[in-house]
Design a protein around this motif. Structure first.
Motif, PDB file in Angstrom:
ATOM      1  N   UNK A  10       0.827  -1.209   0.000  1.00 23.73           N
ATOM      2  CA  UNK A  10       0.000   0.000   0.000  1.00 23.73           C
ATOM      3  C   UNK A  10       0.860   1.257   0.000  1.00 23.73           C
ATOM      4  N   UNK A  11       1.974   1.246   0.730  1.00 25.96           N
ATOM      5  CA  UNK A  11       2.872   2.406   0.730  1.00 25.96           C
ATOM      6  C   UNK A  11       3.511   2.601  -0.640  1.00 25.96           C
ATOM      7  N   UNK A  12       3.882   1.521  -1.291  1.00 25.42           N
ATOM      8  CA  UNK A  12       4.451   1.616  -2.638  1.00 25.42           C
ATOM      9  C   UNK A  12       3.417   2.167  -3.611  1.00 25.42           C
ATOM     10  N   UNK A  13       2.181   1.759  -3.449  1.00 24.07           N
ATOM     11  CA  UNK A  13       1.103   2.249  -4.305  1.00 24.07           C
ATOM     12  C   UNK A  13       0.887   3.747  -4.083  1.00 24.07           C
ATOM     13  N   UNK A  14       0.899   4.172  -2.818  1.00 17.87           N
ATOM     14  CA  UNK A  14       0.741   5.596  -2.512  1.00 17.87           C
ATOM     15  C   UNK A  14       1.890   6.410  -3.095  1.00 17.87           C
ATOM     16  N   UNK A  15       3.092   5.890  -2.984  1.00 20.23           N
ATOM     17  CA  UNK A  15       4.260   6.593  -3.519  1.00 20.23           C
ATOM     18  C   UNK A  15       4.178   6.718  -5.028  1.00 20.23           C
ATOM     19  N   UNK A  16       3.772   5.655  -5.694  1.00 18.51           N
ATOM     20  CA  UNK A  16       3.677   5.715  -7.159  1.00 18.51           C
ATOM     21  C   UNK A  16       2.569   6.671  -7.592  1.00 18.51           C
ATOM     22  N   UNK A  17       1.472   6.741  -6.846  1.00 20.59           N
ATOM     23  CA  UNK A  17       0.412   7.696  -7.162  1.00 20.59           C
ATOM     24  C   UNK A  17       0.893   9.129  -6.979  1.00 20.59           C
ATOM     25  N   UNK A  18       1.655   9.375  -5.907  1.00 19.86           N
ATOM     26  CA  UNK A  18       2.196  10.709  -5.657  1.00 19.86           C
ATOM     27  C   UNK A  18       3.141  11.124  -6.774  1.00 19.86           C
ATOM     28  N   UNK A  19       3.998  10.192  -7.178  1.00 17.31           N
ATOM     29  CA  UNK A  19       4.954  10.478  -8.254  1.00 17.31           C
ATOM     30  C   UNK A  19       4.218  10.723  -9.565  1.00 17.31           C
ATOM     31  N   UNK A  20       3.195   9.930  -9.837  1.00 13.11           N
ATOM     32  CA  UNK A  20       2.435  10.115 -11.069  1.00 13.11           C
ATOM     33  C   UNK A  20       1.746  11.477 -11.083  1.00 13.11           C
ATOM     34  N   UNK A  21       1.306  11.945  -9.918  1.00 15.72           N
ATOM     35  CA  UNK A  21       0.580  13.207  -9.840  1.00 15.72           C
ATOM     36  C   UNK A  21       1.524  14.409  -9.878  1.00 15.72           C
ATOM     37  N   UNK A  22       2.653  14.341  -9.150  1.00 19.85           N
ATOM     38  CA  UNK A  22       3.528  15.498  -8.987  1.00 19.85           C
ATOM     39  C   UNK A  22       4.874  15.363  -9.693  1.00 19.85           C
ATOM     40  N   UNK A  23       5.171  14.225 -10.258  1.00 20.49           N
ATOM     41  CA  UNK A  23       6.497  13.988 -10.841  1.00 20.49           C
ATOM     42  C   UNK A  23       6.818  14.884 -12.018  1.00 20.49           C
ATOM     43  N   UNK A  24       5.867  15.098 -12.903  1.00 16.60           N
ATOM     44  CA  UNK A  24       6.122  15.895 -14.101  1.00 16.60           C
ATOM     45  C   UNK A  24       6.417  17.348 -13.744  1.00 16.60           C
ATOM     46  N   UNK A  25       5.634  17.911 -12.845  1.00 15.72           N
ATOM     47  CA  UNK A  25       5.866  19.311 -12.470  1.00 15.72           C
ATOM     48  C   UNK A  25       7.204  19.460 -11.749  1.00 15.72           C
ATOM     49  N   UNK A  26       7.545  18.497 -10.898  1.00 15.96           N
ATOM     50  CA  UNK A  26       8.830  18.544 -10.208  1.00 15.96           C
ATOM     51  C   UNK A  26       9.978  18.447 -11.209  1.00 15.96           C
ATOM     52  N   UNK A  27       9.836  17.577 -12.191  1.00 18.82           N
ATOM     53  CA  UNK A  27      10.867  17.399 -13.213  1.00 18.82           C
ATOM     54  C   UNK A  27      11.060  18.691 -13.998  1.00 18.82           C
ATOM     55  N   UNK A  28       9.967  19.341 -14.410  1.00 18.00           N
ATOM     56  CA  UNK A  28      10.063  20.597 -15.151  1.00 18.00           C
ATOM     57  C   UNK A  28      10.698  21.692 -14.304  1.00 18.00           C
ATOM     58  N   UNK A  29      10.321  21.764 -13.041  1.00 18.73           N
ATOM     59  CA  UNK A  29      10.869  22.772 -12.139  1.00 18.73           C
ATOM     60  C   UNK A  29      12.368  22.541 -11.936  1.00 18.73           C
ATOM     61  N   UNK A  30      12.763  21.312 -11.761  1.00 18.73           N
ATOM     62  CA  UNK A  30      14.171  20.981 -11.558  1.00 18.73           C
ATOM     63  C   UNK A  30      15.003  21.351 -12.786  1.00 18.73           C
ATOM     64  N   UNK A  31      14.497  21.042 -13.970  1.00 20.30           N
ATOM     65  CA  UNK A  31      15.214  21.386 -15.196  1.00 20.30           C
ATOM     66  C   UNK A  31      15.297  22.896 -15.380  1.00 20.30           C
ATOM     67  N   UNK A  32      14.227  23.605 -15.041  1.00 21.88           N
ATOM     68  CA  UNK A  32      14.227  25.059 -15.178  1.00 21.88           C
ATOM     69  C   UNK A  32      15.239  25.707 -14.232  1.00 21.88           C
ATOM     70  N   UNK A  36      21.267  26.118 -16.657  1.00 19.50           N
ATOM     71  CA  UNK A  36      22.616  26.548 -17.008  1.00 19.50           C
ATOM     72  C   UNK A  36      23.577  25.363 -17.130  1.00 19.50           C
ATOM     73  N   UNK A  37      23.218  24.218 -16.581  1.00 20.88           N
ATOM     74  CA  UNK A  37      24.064  23.036 -16.644  1.00 20.88           C
ATOM     75  C   UNK A  37      23.719  22.101 -17.803  1.00 20.88           C
ATOM     76  N   UNK A  38      22.662  22.401 -18.508  1.00 18.05           N
ATOM     77  CA  UNK A  38      22.192  21.516 -19.576  1.00 18.05           C
ATOM     78  C   UNK A  38      22.904  21.875 -20.871  1.00 18.05           C
ATOM     79  N   UNK A  39      23.466  20.873 -21.523  1.00 15.61           N
ATOM     80  CA  UNK A  39      24.138  21.061 -22.802  1.00 15.61           C
ATOM     81  C   UNK A  39      23.109  20.964 -23.924  1.00 15.61           C
ATOM     82  N   UNK A  40      23.177  21.918 -24.813  1.00 15.20           N
ATOM     83  CA  UNK A  40      22.228  21.929 -25.926  1.00 15.20           C
ATOM     84  C   UNK A  40      23.015  21.915 -27.215  1.00 15.20           C
ATOM     85  N   UNK A  46      28.279  14.809 -27.422  1.00 16.37           N
ATOM     86  CA  UNK A  46      28.479  15.774 -26.343  1.00 16.37           C
ATOM     87  C   UNK A  46      28.553  15.055 -24.990  1.00 16.37           C
ATOM     88  N   UNK A  47      27.714  14.037 -24.807  1.00 18.07           N
ATOM     89  CA  UNK A  47      27.753  13.265 -23.564  1.00 18.07           C
ATOM     90  C   UNK A  47      29.088  12.541 -23.413  1.00 18.07           C
TER      91      UNK A  47
END
Length: 122
Positions: A10-32, A36-40, A46-47
């Motif tokens: 049940x805890x794993x299920x709750x964690x996956x639901x939280x990640x599914x709900x908030x993961x994309x916004x967190x990922x975008x915020x982190x990249x934003x 300055x560290x991202x190579x374009x 380049x890698x």
């Protein structure tokens, strides 16, 4: 045992639901925040270049680290040779430093076990 497995599930299920709900916004915020560290453009070449730069930079830093290590070792040898001239204050500082290192080690062990004191999950 079955109840613990059910709790874990049940805890794993709750964690996956939280990640599914908030993961994309967190990922975008982190990249934003770190754009300055991202190579374009992000190409394989380049890698590979960055990986080689990191490897050889660390390799080039070895002589400096080696020299610092030997300075510290020489200081410890001199300290040991002059131990007869050691003051109580210096010995107290050394003991406190050793105790602090041991305390950080213990804290790291506790954190590594998931903040349990026995090593078992309750």
């Amino acid at each position: 045992m079955a109840s613990k497995l059910q709790q874990l599930t049940s805890k794993a299920c709750q964690a996956s639901q939280f990640i599914a709900k908030h993961g994309t916004s967190y990922h975008k915020q982190l990249l934003e925040q770190n754009k300055q560290y991202i190579q374009d453009p992000p190409t394989i070449e380049k890698c590979n270049l960055l990986a080689k730069q990191l490897f050889y930079t660390r390799l080039a830093s070895i002589p400096g680290r080696y020299e610092s290590f030997h300075k510290e070792l020489d200081y410890a040898k001199q300290f040991w040779k002059n131990r007869k001239d050691l003051k109580v204050e210096d010995a107290g500082i050394a003991v406190l430093f050793g105790l602090e290192c041991f305390a950080w080690f213990c804290a790291g062990e506790i954190v590594g076990r998931g903040f349990t004191f026995t090593g078992y999950y309750v």
